[in-house]
Design a protein around this motif. Sequence first.
Motif, short mmCIF file in Angstrom:
data_model
loop_
_atom_site.label_atom_id
_atom_site.label_comp_id
_atom_site.label_asym_id
_atom_site.label_seq_id
_atom_site.Cartn_x
_atom_site.Cartn_y
_atom_site.Cartn_z
N THR A 179 0.55 0.69 -10.57
CA THR A 179 -0.14 1.97 -10.34
C THR A 179 0.78 3.14 -10.64
OG1 THR A 179 -1.60 0.98 -8.69
CG2 THR A 179 -1.35 3.37 -8.62
N GLU A 211 -4.16 9.67 -4.61
CA GLU A 211 -5.39 8.89 -4.47
C GLU A 211 -5.21 7.46 -4.97
OE1 GLU A 211 -10.06 8.87 -6.04
OE2 GLU A 211 -8.71 10.52 -6.56
N LYS A 212 -4.67 7.30 -6.15
CA LYS A 212 -4.50 5.97 -6.73
C LYS A 212 -3.44 5.18 -5.97
CE LYS A 212 -7.38 6.29 -10.24
NZ LYS A 212 -8.56 5.40 -10.41
N LYS A 246 -2.43 5.52 -2.81
CA LYS A 246 -2.87 5.14 -1.47
C LYS A 246 -3.84 3.97 -1.53
CE LYS A 246 -4.66 6.95 2.89
NZ LYS A 246 -5.11 8.16 3.63
N GLU A 247 -4.74 4.00 -2.49
CA GLU A 247 -5.70 2.90 -2.64
C GLU A 247 -4.98 1.57 -2.87
OE1 GLU A 247 -9.33 1.58 -5.68
OE2 GLU A 247 -8.38 3.54 -5.87
N THR A 248 -4.00 1.60 -3.77
CA THR A 248 -3.24 0.38 -4.07
C THR A 248 -2.41 -0.05 -2.87
OG1 THR A 248 -3.11 0.97 -6.41
CG2 THR A 248 -1.50 -0.60 -5.59
N ALA A 266 -4.40 -1.71 0.03
CA ALA A 266 -4.81 -3.08 -0.30
C ALA A 266 -3.62 -4.02 -0.17
CB ALA A 266 -5.37 -3.13 -1.72
#
Length: 427
Positions: A209, A219-220, A222-224, A227
């Motif tokens: 990422t 945003e990207k 934190k999403e990664t 998970a």
Amino acid sequence: MKHISLKIIVSFGLLLCFSCKPITSIVQGTPITNSKASQEKPYVILISLDGFRWDYVERFQPPNMVNFIKNGVQAESLIPAFPSKTFPNHYTIATGMYPENHGIIGNSFYSYKKNKLYRLGNRETVEDGTFYKGTPIWVAAEKENMVSASFFFVGTEADIQGIHPSYYYTFDNSIKNEVRVQQALDWLALPVKKRPHLITMYFSDMDNTGHDFGPSNDEKLKETLFALDKHLGDLFRGVTKSGLPINIIIVSDHGMADIPVSKYLPIENIENNELYTTLNNGAIVNIHPKKNVTIDSVYTYLKRKEQNFKIYKTEETPGFEYTPKNKDWGTIQVLPNHGYYFSSNRGIEIRKQQKHTTFGVHGYDPKQKDMHGIFYANGPAFKNGFLVPSVKNIHIYPVMSKILGLEIPNDIDGDLNEINSVLNTPD
């Protein structure tokens, strides 16, 4: 592993080189079992979170990692060796040696001794143990009749000193994180004679990422991260449930810097196949003059081309903590200015076609804080709620050796005294 294939563009097609078939290595043709002495030793799980920058946990507060750190130890940051690239730094963590001494000086480099080019995407070279010097922690363990296991870690696929971990996998980044976690827990559930006391694990999520979107894309990232944090939480809970004296060390090989596509430098602009060979690692380019071509003539030729990069004779190159003498570096180094990065024209064009204009890179002088990674640890060997200043990654090896009761080699660059304050019994 910073398999270039894990990064956007730069490693196009690398996964085609990697088999997804798991391999169990039998050391010296005989299944290894833990000696009686090894059966009494604690356990260490070394987890690498590739490209995990020093500030991500503070910025995003992933719950399982936050709790892990709160009840364990952490360094302000983990300082990589130069160049701050994946293969050199994973193997530095594994051996306690600088790249200069353990031999894996880049993701790609030329070996004069072997008269061969090492590339992280070349299965033959990655698995050739003669490229790898030093005694990685799993080799040290196996030599002492202590079972080790690996679900991906640089060097574990190679027959270093004729030895693999007792259990290991050939790299395949398509294998899901939950599979990796469950395998580690299954290893810990083996009978005592077969149970590994050292497990190394690797997760590339944050690196992927970071490369694709840059380390400022909250945003990207934190999403990664959330998970990944969920899977780490499953591992933490499984370790606790096992009731075994397991110590978990979480590290990363390097950090990440934002680079706009406008600041990528075409490597073709400095190539000259008549005068020298060019080996590009993005933030450092190794120059090997051709036979009968003098160093000074190449230096003068490249010096005239300087624009957003600088030319150095190898022994004068900044970034190193020592005077580099390993012939494999080449005699001249080209370093882009911080904020610039070398790539091919094709790679630059592919980036220009993306919807976003900023990407993530690394490899720069570790004096740049954005190149720093992480060191977190938790378990019976470690203090609780303890913070130490930034620490060099060469010092992780002696800590693992101390916990596992393995002899610390005299020829490593790491020093237990630099980090033993994190231990419950540092003496």
